[in-house]
Design a protein around this motif. Structure first.
Motif, PDB file in Angstrom:
ATOM      1  N   ALA A  26       0.835  -1.209   0.000  1.00 51.74           N
ATOM      2  CA  ALA A  26       0.000   0.000   0.000  1.00 51.74           C
ATOM      3  C   ALA A  26       0.867   1.256   0.000  1.00 51.74           C
ATOM      4  O   ALA A  26       0.572   2.225  -0.705  1.00 51.74           O
ATOM      5  CB  ALA A  26      -0.933  -0.010   1.202  1.00 51.74           C
ATOM      6  N   TYR A  27       1.914   1.256   0.791  1.00 48.60           N
ATOM      7  CA  TYR A  27       2.810   2.405   0.864  1.00 48.60           C
ATOM      8  C   TYR A  27       3.488   2.653  -0.492  1.00 48.60           C
ATOM      9  O   TYR A  27       3.527   3.786  -0.982  1.00 48.60           O
ATOM     10  CB  TYR A  27       3.861   2.193   1.953  1.00 48.60           C
ATOM     11  CG  TYR A  27       4.888   3.280   2.016  1.00 48.60           C
ATOM     12  CD1 TYR A  27       4.588   4.512   2.591  1.00 48.60           C
ATOM     13  CD2 TYR A  27       6.154   3.098   1.478  1.00 48.60           C
ATOM     14  CE1 TYR A  27       5.522   5.529   2.634  1.00 48.60           C
ATOM     15  CE2 TYR A  27       7.099   4.107   1.518  1.00 48.60           C
ATOM     16  CZ  TYR A  27       6.777   5.315   2.098  1.00 48.60           C
ATOM     17  OH  TYR A  27       7.711   6.309   2.128  1.00 48.60           O
ATOM     18  N   LEU A  28       3.984   1.581  -1.121  1.00 49.13           N
ATOM     19  CA  LEU A  28       4.657   1.724  -2.413  1.00 49.13           C
ATOM     20  C   LEU A  28       3.675   2.172  -3.497  1.00 49.13           C
ATOM     21  O   LEU A  28       4.028   2.990  -4.354  1.00 49.13           O
ATOM     22  CB  LEU A  28       5.334   0.408  -2.797  1.00 49.13           C
ATOM     23  CG  LEU A  28       6.513  -0.003  -1.907  1.00 49.13           C
ATOM     24  CD1 LEU A  28       7.036  -1.377  -2.298  1.00 49.13           C
ATOM     25  CD2 LEU A  28       7.626   1.032  -1.943  1.00 49.13           C
ATOM     26  N   ALA A  29       2.437   1.671  -3.457  1.00 48.27           N
ATOM     27  CA  ALA A  29       1.427   2.093  -4.419  1.00 48.27           C
ATOM     28  C   ALA A  29       1.102   3.575  -4.242  1.00 48.27           C
ATOM     29  O   ALA A  29       0.942   4.309  -5.223  1.00 48.27           O
ATOM     30  CB  ALA A  29       0.167   1.246  -4.271  1.00 48.27           C
ATOM     31  N   ALA A  30       1.006   4.021  -2.987  1.00 45.62           N
ATOM     32  CA  ALA A  30       0.726   5.434  -2.720  1.00 45.62           C
ATOM     33  C   ALA A  30       1.863   6.316  -3.224  1.00 45.62           C
ATOM     34  O   ALA A  30       1.617   7.377  -3.809  1.00 45.62           O
ATOM     35  CB  ALA A  30       0.496   5.656  -1.225  1.00 45.62           C
ATOM     36  N   LYS A  31       3.090   5.898  -3.006  1.00 49.32           N
ATOM     37  CA  LYS A  31       4.246   6.676  -3.503  1.00 49.32           C
ATOM     38  C   LYS A  31       4.228   6.757  -5.031  1.00 49.32           C
ATOM     39  O   LYS A  31       4.479   7.813  -5.601  1.00 49.32           O
ATOM     40  CB  LYS A  31       5.562   6.041  -3.033  1.00 49.32           C
ATOM     41  CG  LYS A  31       5.797   6.079  -1.539  1.00 49.32           C
ATOM     42  CD  LYS A  31       6.058   7.458  -1.057  1.00 49.32           C
ATOM     43  CE  LYS A  31       7.541   7.714  -1.109  1.00 49.32           C
ATOM     44  NZ  LYS A  31       7.883   9.018  -0.572  1.00 49.32           N
ATOM     45  N   SER A  32       3.926   5.643  -5.688  1.00 51.29           N
ATOM     46  CA  SER A  32       3.868   5.611  -7.144  1.00 51.29           C
ATOM     47  C   SER A  32       2.762   6.520  -7.655  1.00 51.29           C
ATOM     48  O   SER A  32       2.948   7.267  -8.622  1.00 51.29           O
ATOM     49  CB  SER A  32       3.631   4.178  -7.620  1.00 51.29           C
ATOM     50  OG  SER A  32       3.394   4.145  -8.998  1.00 51.29           O
ATOM     51  N   ARG A  33       1.592   6.477  -7.011  1.00 50.85           N
ATOM     52  CA  ARG A  33       0.471   7.314  -7.414  1.00 50.85           C
ATOM     53  C   ARG A  33       0.823   8.787  -7.249  1.00 50.85           C
ATOM     54  O   ARG A  33       0.525   9.614  -8.105  1.00 50.85           O
ATOM     55  CB  ARG A  33      -0.771   6.938  -6.606  1.00 50.85           C
ATOM     56  CG  ARG A  33      -2.040   7.560  -7.116  1.00 50.85           C
ATOM     57  CD  ARG A  33      -3.299   6.996  -6.464  1.00 50.85           C
ATOM     58  NE  ARG A  33      -3.310   7.135  -5.032  1.00 50.85           N
ATOM     59  CZ  ARG A  33      -3.208   6.114  -4.162  1.00 50.85           C
ATOM     60  NH1 ARG A  33      -3.079   4.888  -4.594  1.00 50.85           N
ATOM     61  NH2 ARG A  33      -3.238   6.332  -2.868  1.00 50.85           N
ATOM     62  N   LYS A  34       1.477   9.142  -6.147  1.00 53.40           N
ATOM     63  CA  LYS A  34       1.877  10.541  -5.920  1.00 53.40           C
ATOM     64  C   LYS A  34       2.834  11.024  -7.013  1.00 53.40           C
ATOM     65  O   LYS A  34       2.739  12.159  -7.484  1.00 53.40           O
ATOM     66  CB  LYS A  34       2.542  10.697  -4.544  1.00 53.40           C
ATOM     67  CG  LYS A  34       1.589  10.539  -3.398  1.00 53.40           C
ATOM     68  CD  LYS A  34       0.681  11.731  -3.299  1.00 53.40           C
ATOM     69  CE  LYS A  34      -0.265  11.587  -2.142  1.00 53.40           C
ATOM     70  NZ  LYS A  34      -1.428  12.422  -2.269  1.00 53.40           N
ATOM     71  N   LYS A  35       3.740  10.156  -7.415  1.00 53.21           N
ATOM     72  CA  LYS A  35       4.697  10.512  -8.466  1.00 53.21           C
ATOM     73  C   LYS A  35       3.970  10.760  -9.788  1.00 53.21           C
ATOM     74  O   LYS A  35       4.230  11.741 -10.482  1.00 53.21           O
ATOM     75  CB  LYS A  35       5.724   9.397  -8.621  1.00 53.21           C
ATOM     76  CG  LYS A  35       6.790   9.679  -9.636  1.00 53.21           C
ATOM     77  CD  LYS A  35       7.796   8.551  -9.710  1.00 53.21           C
ATOM     78  CE  LYS A  35       8.820   8.808 -10.780  1.00 53.21           C
ATOM     79  NZ  LYS A  35       9.735   7.672 -10.949  1.00 53.21           N
ATOM     80  N   LYS A  36       3.011   9.883 -10.113  1.00 57.33           N
ATOM     81  CA  LYS A  36       2.234  10.049 -11.344  1.00 57.33           C
ATOM     82  C   LYS A  36       1.389  11.317 -11.290  1.00 57.33           C
ATOM     83  O   LYS A  36       1.241  12.011 -12.289  1.00 57.33           O
ATOM     84  CB  LYS A  36       1.356   8.824 -11.574  1.00 57.33           C
ATOM     85  CG  LYS A  36       2.133   7.583 -11.945  1.00 57.33           C
ATOM     86  CD  LYS A  36       1.215   6.375 -12.015  1.00 57.33           C
ATOM     87  CE  LYS A  36       2.023   5.105 -12.244  1.00 57.33           C
ATOM     88  NZ  LYS A  36       1.166   3.906 -12.148  1.00 57.33           N
TER      89      LYS A  36
END
Length: 163
Positions: A26-36
């Motif tokens: 979940a943390y890695l997905a949130a970081k990826s989404r923020k970057k996008k």
């Protein structure tokens, strides 16, 4: 150490590591989404108003058997008498003219994880949106907009443009 005790220790370690793995994903997905999201915002510049949203298109909103409550995430913004939506993967962009689009409060959808939704539609397309607030444990910023506040702001723009 006997084999039963060793098995129990390994089993216990495995069971206790599952929540850690889930939170890591979940943390890695949130970081990826923020970057996008940051890339999207850089591409569009500084619109009059914008919000990061999760979305469903058309009938997907009410499908019962699906892996998650939303198809993806993106940005919705107001620019030149239009509501523009761009998803983070640039697969389903759409432009709604404020003059002839319908913005409707959909409220809580039981099929979609008890999340509150609003819709924006025109003659060809209907999108359902809710605010991309992230997971509570990683995102405790109370100044972020709510789904209701984004809906109300879009209604306000529509009323102002129609006058």
């Amino acid at each position: 150490m006997n084999s039963i005790a060793l098995f129990f220790i390994v089993f216990l370690f495995f069971i206790l590591s599952i929540p850690a793995i889930i939170f890591l994903i979940a943390y890695l997905a949130a970081k990826s989404r923020k970057k996008k999201q940051k890339i999207l915002l850089e591409e569009i510049g500084t619109p009059e108003y914008h919000a990061f949203v999760r979305y469903n298109m058309g009938n997907t909103q009410n499908e019962f058997f699906k892996l998650k409550a939303f198809q993806g995430s993106g940005i919705i913004y107001v620019e030149d008498r239009k509501i523009v939506f761009r998803d983070t993967l640039n697969q389903h962009p759409h432009i709604f003219n404020l003059d002839d689009s319908s913005i409707k409060w959909e409220d809580v959808n039981l099929v979609n994880g008890l999340l509150k939704w609003f819709s924006v539609s025109d003659d060809t397309t209907k999108y359902f949106f809710n605010i991309d607030s992230g997971m509570f444990i990683f995102n405790i910023n109370s100044s972020k907009p709510t789904t209701k506040s984004v809906f109300e702001r879009l209604i306000q723009y529509q009323i102002e443009y129609i006058k």
